[in-house]
Enzyme design. Structure first.
Site, PDB file in Angstrom:
ATOM      1  N   ARG A  85       0.805  -1.232   0.000  1.00 48.62           N
ATOM      2  CA  ARG A  85       0.000   0.000   0.000  1.00 48.62           C
ATOM      3  C   ARG A  85       0.833   1.274   0.000  1.00 48.62           C
ATOM      4  O   ARG A  85       0.457   2.237  -0.662  1.00 48.62           O
ATOM      5  CB  ARG A  85      -1.049  -0.026   1.113  1.00 48.62           C
ATOM      6  CG  ARG A  85      -0.528  -0.142   2.510  1.00 48.62           C
ATOM      7  CD  ARG A  85      -1.402  -1.016   3.376  1.00 48.62           C
ATOM      8  NE  ARG A  85      -0.938  -2.389   3.291  1.00 48.62           N
ATOM      9  CZ  ARG A  85      -1.691  -3.450   3.415  1.00 48.62           C
ATOM     10  NH1 ARG A  85      -2.961  -3.330   3.627  1.00 48.62           N
ATOM     11  NH2 ARG A  85      -1.168  -4.652   3.343  1.00 48.62           N
ATOM     12  N   THR A  86       1.949   1.295   0.721  1.00 52.58           N
ATOM     13  CA  THR A  86       2.705   2.557   0.783  1.00 52.58           C
ATOM     14  C   THR A  86       3.266   2.913  -0.597  1.00 52.58           C
ATOM     15  O   THR A  86       3.105   4.023  -1.090  1.00 52.58           O
ATOM     16  CB  THR A  86       3.840   2.461   1.826  1.00 52.58           C
ATOM     17  OG1 THR A  86       3.274   2.048   3.071  1.00 52.58           O
ATOM     18  CG2 THR A  86       4.535   3.791   2.013  1.00 52.58           C
ATOM     19  N   ARG A 124      12.216   3.673   1.407  1.00 46.84           N
ATOM     20  CA  ARG A 124      11.976   2.704   2.491  1.00 46.84           C
ATOM     21  C   ARG A 124      13.220   1.839   2.617  1.00 46.84           C
ATOM     22  O   ARG A 124      13.737   1.326   1.621  1.00 46.84           O
ATOM     23  CB  ARG A 124      10.755   1.826   2.183  1.00 46.84           C
ATOM     24  CG  ARG A 124      10.594   0.699   3.188  1.00 46.84           C
ATOM     25  CD  ARG A 124       9.296  -0.024   3.059  1.00 46.84           C
ATOM     26  NE  ARG A 124       8.200   0.754   3.610  1.00 46.84           N
ATOM     27  CZ  ARG A 124       6.975   0.260   3.811  1.00 46.84           C
ATOM     28  NH1 ARG A 124       6.708  -0.996   3.511  1.00 46.84           N
ATOM     29  NH2 ARG A 124       6.019   1.005   4.334  1.00 46.84           N
ATOM     30  N   HIS A 165       7.659   6.352  10.294  1.00 45.42           N
ATOM     31  CA  HIS A 165       6.841   6.138   9.090  1.00 45.42           C
ATOM     32  C   HIS A 165       5.827   7.288   9.081  1.00 45.42           C
ATOM     33  O   HIS A 165       4.644   7.103   9.342  1.00 45.42           O
ATOM     34  CB  HIS A 165       6.151   4.768   9.185  1.00 45.42           C
ATOM     35  CG  HIS A 165       5.513   4.294   7.920  1.00 45.42           C
ATOM     36  ND1 HIS A 165       5.331   5.103   6.815  1.00 45.42           N
ATOM     37  CD2 HIS A 165       5.008   3.078   7.587  1.00 45.42           C
ATOM     38  CE1 HIS A 165       4.742   4.379   5.859  1.00 45.42           C
ATOM     39  NE2 HIS A 165       4.542   3.156   6.306  1.00 45.42           N
TER      40      HIS A 165
HETATM   41  C1  NCD Z   1       3.800  -0.891   7.947  1.00 46.20           C
HETATM   42  C2  NCD Z   1       5.266  -0.750   7.672  1.00 46.20           C
HETATM   43  O1  NCD Z   1       5.788  -1.238   6.684  1.00 46.20           O
HETATM   44  O2  NCD Z   1       5.882  -0.114   8.482  1.00 46.20           O
HETATM   45  N1  NCD Z   1       2.997  -1.121   6.846  1.00 46.20           N
HETATM   46  C3  NCD Z   1       2.582  -0.069   6.105  1.00 46.20           C
HETATM   47  O3  NCD Z   1       3.348   0.749   5.680  1.00 46.20           O
HETATM   48  N2  NCD Z   1       1.261   0.051   5.908  1.00 46.20           N
HETATM   49  C4  NCD Z   1       3.485  -1.762   9.075  1.00 46.20           C
HETATM   50  C5  NCD Z   1       3.924  -3.202   9.001  1.00 46.20           C
HETATM   51  O4  NCD Z   1       4.639  -3.629   8.124  1.00 46.20           O
HETATM   52  O5  NCD Z   1       3.522  -3.918   9.929  1.00 46.20           O
END
Ligand code: NCD
Length: 316
Positions: free
Chosen positions: A54-55, A104, A132
């Site tokens: 999703r991100t 990321r 985040h």
């Molecule tokens: C999170 C992440 O990657 O930090 N997911 C996200 O970005 N929606 C949380 C996770 O991975 O548990």
């Protein structure tokens, strides 16, 4: 704002500015053709060294809806596999003329390190267990929209689960408390960071004790990929004590909302099907992710002229 790397760097003022401009982006997203020329000529690259659904997709969708060009970097098919360093990768992409890196990485601090090697804006899409920020913006926006309140004064937010490894928890603790909420962390002692006494939070080891007074129940994924030792006895035991089961869900106030950043571990932290909960915001979080990331990219990349023309477009 040039960079969006942590909630602390944004501060309360930046947080509120981005939440307000998300309203304008949401208005664009409700149109039959959700696209504006605001970032024409700008290039945004997603530099993801860790998995994401999703991100990454919401950032790329956000960039396209603002008419920016997008580039996607995939570690598994890049020269990282030939031994290229992070610095060389960043400098190479910078030479191509990019305006923003959405980053990321498994190591905390990488967004700050990268900013030394490029003039582009850096947007942190998750650095290790550190920050985040856009997830916290999504979550604050989603709560504000669901509860119809601008301030979170008097709101009890309970964050449950693997706090130790969670960048989402760290960003959300800052963001929710900046807006006035009382945050309570719930986790087994092994998944609670050592220094929570320096954080503006309450701590509990029993979800049953706090669930009835919770307004926002925020469930976290158990991040097994970040655990190098047996921090929980077994998944079943963890789920029984810290998971959202049907029985526990019955204890929620009728006005309480349930959130999860995704991806969800069904049968571990989530035993109920979110669609069976009266007030799950989990789908809203994903949907709002695009508007929030449009607001962040616009804030980081738009010049004054572009800000004015977007204001005219959305009638602000
Ligand atoms: C999170 C992440 O990657 O930090 N997911 C996200 O970005 N929606 C949380 C996770 O991975 O548990």
């Amino acid at each position: 704002m040039k960079h969006c790397r942590s909630i602390e760097e944004l501060g309360k003022e930046g947080l509120l500015r981005l939440l307000n401009s998300t309203d304008q982006m949401a208005e664009i997203n409700r149109r039959p053709i959700p696209k504006v020329p605001a970032l024409r000529g700008k290039t945004v690259v997603s530099l993801f060294f860790e998995d994401s659904t999703r991100t990454r997709l919401s950032f790329e969708t956000a960039a396209k809806r603002l008419s920016a060009e997008t580039m996607t970097f995939s570690v598994s098919t890049s020269s990282v596999n030939k031994g290229e360093s992070l610095r060389d990768t960043v400098e190479t992409i910078t030479d191509m003329g990019v305006h923003a890196f959405v980053v990321r990485h498994k190591s905390a601090g990488v967004p700050w390190q990268i900013a030394q090697w490029t003039n582009a804006s850096i947007i942190n899409a998750g650095d290790g267990a550190h920050q985040h920020p856009t997830q916290a913006l999504v979550d604050c926006y989603t709560v504000r929209e669901a509860l119809g309140c601008q301030s979170f004064e008097g709101l009890n937010v309970t964050i449950v689960g693997d706090i130790k490894h969670s960048r989402v928890a760290r960003s959300n603790i800052s963001a929710f408390t900046m807006l006035g909420a009382q945050v309570t962390l719930v986790a087994p002692p092994t998944l609670m960071p050592a220094h929570t006494n320096q954080w503006p939070v309450r701590v509990s080891h029993s979800l049953d004790e706090v669930i009835a007074s919770t307004d926002v129940l925020y469930m976290l994924r158990l991040q097994s990929e970040r655990m190098d030792q047996g921090l929980i006895p077994n998944l079943g035991e963890y789920g029984n004590r810290f998971g959202l089961t049907d029985v526990r869900a019955q204890k929620l106030q009728s006005s309480a909302v349930v959130m999860h950043p995704g991806p969800m571990n069904r049968g571990v932290e989530m035993h109920v099907d979110p669609s069976d909960l009266p007030h799950s915001l989990i789908h809203k979080q994903v949907a709002n992710g695009v508007s929030v990331r449009m607001a962040v990219l616009f804030d980081a990349l738009a010049r004054d002229a572009e800000v004015n023309s977007l204001k005219e477009e959305v009638g602000a």
